[in-house]
Design an enzyme around this catalytic site. Sequence first.
Site, PDB file in Angstrom:
ATOM      1  N   VAL A   1     -18.593   1.665  -5.114  1.00 41.61           N
ATOM      2  CA  VAL A   1     -19.069   0.595  -4.900  1.00 41.61           C
ATOM      3  C   VAL A   1     -20.656   0.371  -4.659  1.00 41.61           C
ATOM      4  O   VAL A   1     -21.311  -0.236  -5.164  1.00 41.61           O
ATOM      5  CB  VAL A   1     -18.254   0.059  -3.739  1.00 41.61           C
ATOM      6  CG1 VAL A   1     -18.597  -1.595  -3.802  1.00 41.61           C
ATOM      7  CG2 VAL A   1     -16.566   0.021  -4.296  1.00 41.61           C
TER       8      VAL A   1
ATOM      9  N   LYS B   1       0.844  -1.174  -0.202  1.00 39.73           N
ATOM     10  CA  LYS B   1       0.056   0.038   0.006  1.00 39.73           C
ATOM     11  C   LYS B   1       0.792   1.235   0.202  1.00 39.73           C
ATOM     12  O   LYS B   1       2.064   1.325   0.565  1.00 39.73           O
ATOM     13  CB  LYS B   1      -0.733   0.063   1.085  1.00 39.73           C
ATOM     14  CG  LYS B   1      -2.011   0.789   1.045  1.00 39.73           C
ATOM     15  CD  LYS B   1      -3.095  -0.100   0.491  1.00 39.73           C
ATOM     16  CE  LYS B   1      -4.479   0.453   0.377  1.00 39.73           C
ATOM     17  NZ  LYS B   1      -5.645  -0.431  -0.295  1.00 39.73           N
TER      18      LYS B   1
ATOM     19  N   GLY C   1     -23.658   4.152   2.495  1.00 43.48           N
ATOM     20  CA  GLY C   1     -22.546   4.539   1.561  1.00 43.48           C
ATOM     21  C   GLY C   1     -22.703   4.099   0.126  1.00 43.48           C
ATOM     22  O   GLY C   1     -23.041   3.070  -0.260  1.00 43.48           O
TER      23      GLY C   1
HETATM   24  P1  NAD Z   1     -16.379   6.355  -2.180  1.00 46.25           P
HETATM   25  O1  NAD Z   1     -15.594   7.178  -1.513  1.00 46.25           O
HETATM   26  O2  NAD Z   1     -16.654   6.407  -3.777  1.00 46.25           O
HETATM   27  O3  NAD Z   1     -17.953   6.238  -1.507  1.00 46.25           O
HETATM   28  C1  NAD Z   1     -18.177   6.159  -0.304  1.00 46.25           C
HETATM   29  C2  NAD Z   1     -19.479   6.821   0.213  1.00 46.25           C
HETATM   30  O4  NAD Z   1     -19.713   6.553   1.471  1.00 46.25           O
HETATM   31  C3  NAD Z   1     -19.739   8.142  -0.216  1.00 46.25           C
HETATM   32  O5  NAD Z   1     -20.674   8.474  -0.959  1.00 46.25           O
HETATM   33  C4  NAD Z   1     -19.942   8.874   1.103  1.00 46.25           C
HETATM   34  O6  NAD Z   1     -20.688  10.030   1.027  1.00 46.25           O
HETATM   35  C5  NAD Z   1     -20.545   7.714   1.946  1.00 46.25           C
HETATM   36  N1  NAD Z   1     -20.418   7.893   3.377  1.00 46.25           N
HETATM   37  C6  NAD Z   1     -19.059   8.222   4.079  1.00 46.25           C
HETATM   38  N2  NAD Z   1     -19.541   8.249   5.325  1.00 46.25           N
HETATM   39  C7  NAD Z   1     -20.705   7.857   5.538  1.00 46.25           C
HETATM   40  C8  NAD Z   1     -21.511   7.643   6.731  1.00 46.25           C
HETATM   41  N3  NAD Z   1     -21.109   7.889   7.715  1.00 46.25           N
HETATM   42  N4  NAD Z   1     -22.826   7.084   6.608  1.00 46.25           N
HETATM   43  C9  NAD Z   1     -23.453   7.163   5.310  1.00 46.25           C
HETATM   44  N5  NAD Z   1     -22.597   7.242   4.071  1.00 46.25           N
HETATM   45  C10 NAD Z   1     -21.232   7.661   4.268  1.00 46.25           C
HETATM   46  O7  NAD Z   1     -15.621   4.654  -2.057  1.00 46.25           O
HETATM   47  P2  NAD Z   1     -15.814   3.612  -2.669  1.00 46.25           P
HETATM   48  O8  NAD Z   1     -14.721   3.440  -3.389  1.00 46.25           O
HETATM   49  O9  NAD Z   1     -17.250   3.403  -3.115  1.00 46.25           O
HETATM   50  O10 NAD Z   1     -15.599   2.687  -1.563  1.00 46.25           O
HETATM   51  C11 NAD Z   1     -16.409   2.349  -0.466  1.00 46.25           C
HETATM   52  C12 NAD Z   1     -15.622   1.245   0.644  1.00 46.25           C
HETATM   53  O11 NAD Z   1     -15.315   0.204   0.077  1.00 46.25           O
HETATM   54  C13 NAD Z   1     -14.446   2.107   1.195  1.00 46.25           C
HETATM   55  O12 NAD Z   1     -14.432   1.494   2.637  1.00 46.25           O
HETATM   56  C14 NAD Z   1     -13.307   1.324   0.278  1.00 46.25           C
HETATM   57  O13 NAD Z   1     -12.051   1.172   1.195  1.00 46.25           O
HETATM   58  C15 NAD Z   1     -13.788  -0.205   0.213  1.00 46.25           C
HETATM   59  N6  NAD Z   1     -13.268  -0.734  -1.104  1.00 46.25           N
HETATM   60  C16 NAD Z   1     -13.659  -0.255  -2.073  1.00 46.25           C
HETATM   61  C17 NAD Z   1     -13.094  -0.789  -3.197  1.00 46.25           C
HETATM   62  C18 NAD Z   1     -13.265  -0.137  -4.736  1.00 46.25           C
HETATM   63  O14 NAD Z   1     -13.102  -0.881  -5.725  1.00 46.25           O
HETATM   64  N7  NAD Z   1     -13.561   0.927  -4.734  1.00 46.25           N
HETATM   65  C19 NAD Z   1     -12.452  -2.015  -3.009  1.00 46.25           C
HETATM   66  C20 NAD Z   1     -12.290  -2.436  -1.950  1.00 46.25           C
HETATM   67  C21 NAD Z   1     -12.924  -2.143  -0.852  1.00 46.25           C
END
Ligand code: NAD
Length: 346
Positions: free
Chosen positions: A178, A78, A174
Site C-alpha cells: 500500500v 477474519k 512503511g
Molecule cells: P506490507 O507488508 O506489504 O508493507 C508493510 C511495510 O511496512 C513493509 O515494507 C515493511 O518493511 C514496513 N515496515 C514494517 N515495520 C516498519 C517500521 N517500524 N517502520 C517503517 N516501516 C516498517 O503491508 P501492506 O499490505 O502494504 O499493508 C500495510 C498496512 O495497511 C498494514 O497495517 C495492513 O494491515 C494495512 N492494510 C492493508 C490493506 C491492503 O490492501 N494491503 C488493506 C487495509 C489495511
Amino acid sequence: MFAPMERTGLQDLHFWHDPETGLQAIIAIHDTFRGPAIGGCRFISYSSFDDAVQDATRLAQGMSYKAALAGLPHGGGKSVIIRPDDLTDRAALMRAFGRFVESLGGRYITAMDSGTQVTDMDQIARETSYVTCTSTMGDPSPSTAKGVLAGIRASIGFLDKRQDLDGVHVAIQGLGHVGYALARLLHDSGVHLTVADINTQRALDACAEFGATVVESDEIYAVEADVFAPCGLGGVLNETTIPKLKCRCVAGSANNQLADDNSGMQLHQRGILYAPDYLINSGGLMFVALRHGRHSERMIDAKIASIRHSLLELYRHADKVDMPTHLIADQRAEAILRQAAHRDAA
Ligand code: NAD
C-alpha cells in the site's frame, strides 16, 4: 473462550485441524446481519493458540465496522492459519483451508491478508467459491492506496479549504504494497514526500523514483509534515509516539493505528486531525467485496472515491460536537450494526 466473544459481540468462532497437512486454522465471524462475513486470512506464527484466537476475534470485529461504514452488504470476519514451523506443502495447506471455508456454506468469504498472497487464494479457490483476491480478481492493495489518497484529499480539504495537494508534505511510514502505491499517487499529485521503511532498499527506491527524502524508522514521527501516513504496522499511535508528532493530521492505511482509545483522545487534545483507520483504508475491502459481487470497475472506483466525502462529513460532524473522530466512527458503525440486528429480529 466465550469472554472475548462476549466482549466483541462475535457471533461464531470455528476451529479446523487437518491431520494430513497439519493445518490448524480459525475462522471468526463477527456479524452476518448485513450479509456474509468478509475478511482476510492471516498466515503468520503465533506465540500461543490464545494469541491466534484473540487476533482473529479482534480483527473480525474491525471488519464489521469497516464494512458497515463502507455501506457494503457484508458483515465482518477474519481467519488465521497458524504458520507451522515445518511447512512442507503450502499449496496442500491452502487447499485444506479452502475446504474449511467451504464447510461454512458461504457465511464467510476469505481474502488476502498478512502472510497470504494471490497464489494462496488460487489454491483456496480450488476448494471453494467463497474466496476473493485470486489471480483473476487481483490484489486489493492499489485500491487501498487510492482510498488513502482520497482520505488525504479530504483531510487537507478540511484543514486548508482546498481541493488540490500541490506542495503538501506527507511523511509515509512503511513502503509495502500500500505505502509504495500511495507514494506514487501522491508524487503524481505534486506532494513532497518523506519516507521511512525498515527495508532500506524500499526507501531508497522511493528516493530514486519520487525524489522522496529518506529518514530512519524512528525519525518519521517527528517529521514536520502536513500529514503523517502510517502504512506499516498497527499500534503506532501511542503515548510514546504521539508527543513526538509534528504533523497536522494522521491519515494512513495501517489497521488498528491507535494503541487504545486514550491515544485517539490524545490526538484530539493535541489538535491533530485523525482519519479513522477502518474508514480511510476501506478501499481494499470495497474492491474485494464488489469484485466478488461482479460489479464494474467504474462502480468500484466511484465507491473508493466516496471515501473522500465520507471522511469530510465525519470531520465536520466531529468538529461541530468537539469529539475525537475515532469515537464518532465507532458510534456510527455500532449504530448501523445494531439497526441490522434489530431488523433481523423483527
Ligand atoms: P506490507 O507488508 O506489504 O508493507 C508493510 C511495510 O511496512 C513493509 O515494507 C515493511 O518493511 C514496513 N515496515 C514494517 N515495520 C516498519 C517500521 N517500524 N517502520 C517503517 N516501516 C516498517 O503491508 P501492506 O499490505 O502494504 O499493508 C500495510 C498496512 O495497511 C498494514 O497495517 C495492513 O494491515 C494495512 N492494510 C492493508 C490493506 C491492503 O490492501 N494491503 C488493506 C487495509 C489495511
